[in-house]
Design an enzyme around this catalytic site. Structure first.
Site, PDB file in Angstrom:
ATOM      1  N   ASN A 239      -3.038  44.947   5.931  1.00 33.37           N
ATOM      2  CA  ASN A 239      -2.059  45.146   6.574  1.00 33.37           C
ATOM      3  C   ASN A 239      -2.879  44.978   7.666  1.00 33.37           C
ATOM      4  O   ASN A 239      -3.632  44.460   8.047  1.00 33.37           O
ATOM      5  CB  ASN A 239      -1.763  47.031   6.606  1.00 33.37           C
ATOM      6  CG  ASN A 239      -0.938  46.988   8.184  1.00 33.37           C
ATOM      7  OD1 ASN A 239       0.183  46.759   7.568  1.00 33.37           O
ATOM      8  ND2 ASN A 239      -1.285  48.278   8.319  1.00 33.37           N
TER       9      ASN A 239
ATOM     10  N   SER B  16       7.624  37.943  12.258  1.00 32.18           N
ATOM     11  CA  SER B  16       6.341  36.194  12.551  1.00 32.18           C
ATOM     12  C   SER B  16       5.173  36.531  12.012  1.00 32.18           C
ATOM     13  O   SER B  16       4.340  35.548  11.594  1.00 32.18           O
ATOM     14  CB  SER B  16       6.772  36.790  14.262  1.00 32.18           C
ATOM     15  OG  SER B  16       6.091  37.335  14.833  1.00 32.18           O
ATOM     16  N   ASN B  17       4.490  37.959  11.930  1.00 26.67           N
ATOM     17  CA  ASN B  17       3.493  37.510  11.065  1.00 26.67           C
ATOM     18  C   ASN B  17       3.510  37.418   9.670  1.00 26.67           C
ATOM     19  O   ASN B  17       2.575  36.211   9.640  1.00 26.67           O
ATOM     20  CB  ASN B  17       2.708  39.007  10.740  1.00 26.67           C
ATOM     21  CG  ASN B  17       2.178  39.482  12.302  1.00 26.67           C
ATOM     22  OD1 ASN B  17       0.837  39.150  12.262  1.00 26.67           O
ATOM     23  ND2 ASN B  17       2.595  40.212  13.026  1.00 26.67           N
TER      24      ASN B  17
ATOM     25  N   MET C 199       7.727  48.571   7.817  1.00 28.88           N
ATOM     26  CA  MET C 199       7.101  50.708   8.579  1.00 28.88           C
ATOM     27  C   MET C 199       7.257  51.040   7.626  1.00 28.88           C
ATOM     28  O   MET C 199       8.420  52.387   7.921  1.00 28.88           O
ATOM     29  CB  MET C 199       8.205  50.522   9.266  1.00 28.88           C
ATOM     30  CG  MET C 199       7.975  49.490  10.843  1.00 28.88           C
ATOM     31  SD  MET C 199       6.461  49.015  10.975  1.00 28.88           S
ATOM     32  CE  MET C 199       6.545  48.336  12.937  1.00 28.88           C
ATOM     33  N   ARG C 200       6.837  51.676   6.040  1.00 33.87           N
ATOM     34  CA  ARG C 200       6.786  52.493   5.465  1.00 33.87           C
ATOM     35  C   ARG C 200       5.534  52.902   4.941  1.00 33.87           C
ATOM     36  O   ARG C 200       4.304  51.776   4.673  1.00 33.87           O
ATOM     37  CB  ARG C 200       7.748  52.463   4.099  1.00 33.87           C
ATOM     38  CG  ARG C 200       8.739  52.377   3.812  1.00 33.87           C
ATOM     39  CD  ARG C 200       9.921  51.930   2.760  1.00 33.87           C
ATOM     40  NE  ARG C 200      10.903  52.404   3.301  1.00 33.87           N
ATOM     41  CZ  ARG C 200      11.113  53.088   3.673  1.00 33.87           C
ATOM     42  NH1 ARG C 200      11.480  54.685   3.273  1.00 33.87           N
ATOM     43  NH2 ARG C 200      13.196  53.231   4.062  1.00 33.87           N
TER      44      ARG C 200
ATOM     45  N   HIS D  12      -2.238  46.348  12.467  1.00 32.40           N
ATOM     46  CA  HIS D  12      -1.871  46.532  13.088  1.00 32.40           C
ATOM     47  C   HIS D  12      -2.080  46.426  14.628  1.00 32.40           C
ATOM     48  O   HIS D  12      -3.472  46.074  14.209  1.00 32.40           O
ATOM     49  CB  HIS D  12      -2.446  48.245  12.548  1.00 32.40           C
ATOM     50  CG  HIS D  12      -2.012  49.483  13.484  1.00 32.40           C
ATOM     51  ND1 HIS D  12      -1.022  50.612  13.624  1.00 32.40           N
ATOM     52  CD2 HIS D  12      -2.910  50.081  15.070  1.00 32.40           C
ATOM     53  CE1 HIS D  12      -0.819  50.907  14.600  1.00 32.40           C
ATOM     54  NE2 HIS D  12      -1.580  51.197  15.120  1.00 32.40           N
TER      55      HIS D  12
HETATM   56  C1  GAR Z   1       3.555  43.757  14.217  1.00 36.20           C
HETATM   57  O1  GAR Z   1       3.413  44.152  16.256  1.00 36.20           O
HETATM   58  C2  GAR Z   1       2.894  44.187  13.664  1.00 36.20           C
HETATM   59  O2  GAR Z   1       1.435  44.378  13.802  1.00 36.20           O
HETATM   60  C3  GAR Z   1       3.355  45.853  13.366  1.00 36.20           C
HETATM   61  O3  GAR Z   1       5.269  45.630  13.085  1.00 36.20           O
HETATM   62  C4  GAR Z   1       4.700  43.959  14.526  1.00 36.20           C
HETATM   63  C5  GAR Z   1       6.121  43.121  13.051  1.00 36.20           C
HETATM   64  O4  GAR Z   1       6.065  42.195  13.735  1.00 36.20           O
HETATM   65  N1  GAR Z   1       3.108  46.538  12.340  1.00 36.20           N
HETATM   66  C6  GAR Z   1       2.923  48.335  12.797  1.00 36.20           C
HETATM   67  O5  GAR Z   1       3.711  48.865  13.465  1.00 36.20           O
HETATM   68  C7  GAR Z   1       2.169  48.525  12.000  1.00 36.20           C
HETATM   69  N2  GAR Z   1       2.231  50.268  11.411  1.00 36.20           N
HETATM   70  P1  GAR Z   1       6.444  40.654  12.536  1.00 36.20           P
HETATM   71  O6  GAR Z   1       7.675  41.636  11.560  1.00 36.20           O
HETATM   72  O7  GAR Z   1       6.989  40.044  13.647  1.00 36.20           O
HETATM   73  O8  GAR Z   1       6.005  40.447  11.844  1.00 36.20           O
END
Ligand code: GAR
Length: 202
Positions: free
Chosen positions: A109, A15-16, A92-93, A111
């Site tokens: 990134n 989604s991001n 997630m790596r 967070h």
């Molecule tokens: C998001 O909430 C992002 O902040 C988090 O994973 C999600 C991905 O959502 N990232 C982390 O936790 C990194 N440590 P998305 O795939 O819908 O963008």
């Protein structure tokens, strides 16, 4: 000057990635779309990339003898696409110093917590379980640590008495979708400067 090319590393929903790609396609962010790489075969983001006509790749970490070898395969693809900026959008790596050095101050990134609090995985849950009254999200450059790089933007989200982890996470996500495209826009407009580990916005 030609537009910077923005490429993405993802692991899931995307989604991001979509929030940023939409702003690039609309011309709000002055950049070109590069490629998308996932470390998960079934990541929904791979399908979303297809809808923008982007090249997308599943680079299977299981096929490589080390994290660096896996990253070398990704770097090859990123270079071929002339990537100027790498966005980790739910990737997630933890990137190794090898990768970080190759794209020094060119990896951003998001967070889902107000760094430097609650780094690592499940930032929203860590904050919710701690009982914080103000949660939020952070964009930052990636350095050799885990979520320790220079902070670019943050947004706060008030925690309500009746919040569940899900309701809080979904309001945090709404803010992520605002600050992440804004952050990418600032980078692409050449407005971010790092001085002594602090980001200054011109
Ligand atoms: C998001 O909430 C992002 O902040 C988090 O994973 C999600 C991905 O959502 N990232 C982390 O936790 C990194 N440590 P998305 O795939 O819908 O963008």
């Amino acid at each position: 000057m030609s537009k910077p090319i923005v490429s993405f590393l993802v692991s899931g929903r995307g989604s991001n990635f979509k929030a940023i790609a939409d702003k690039i396609v609309q011309g709000y962010i002055n950049a070109g779309l590069g490629i998308l790489i996932s470390d998960k075969k079934d990541a929904k983001a791979l399908d979303i990339a297809g809808s923008y006509g982007m090249d997308s790749f599943f680079v299977d970490p299981g096929l490589y003898i080390s994290r660096e070898e896996h990253e070398k395969a990704m770097i090859k693809l990123l270079k071929k696409a002339d990537s100027d900026l790498i966005i980790t959008a739910g990737y997630m790596r933890v990137l190794t110093p090898y990768f970080v050095k190759k794209y020094k101050n060119k990896i951003i990134n998001i967070h889902p917590a107000l760094l430097p609090s609650f780094p690592g995985t499940n930032g929203q849950k860590q904050a919710f379980d701690k009982g914080v009254k103000i949660a939020g999200c952070t964009t930052h450059f990636i350095d050799d640590g885990t979520d320790t790089g220079p902070i670019i933007m943050q947004a706060t989200v008030e925690v309500k008495e009746n919040d569940t982890l899900e309701s809080l996470s979904s309001r945090i996500l709404e803010e992520e979708h605002k600050i992440f495209p804004e952050t990418v826009k600032l980078f692409c407009d050449g407005k971010l400067k790092i001085i002594k580990n602090k980001v200054h916005i011109k």
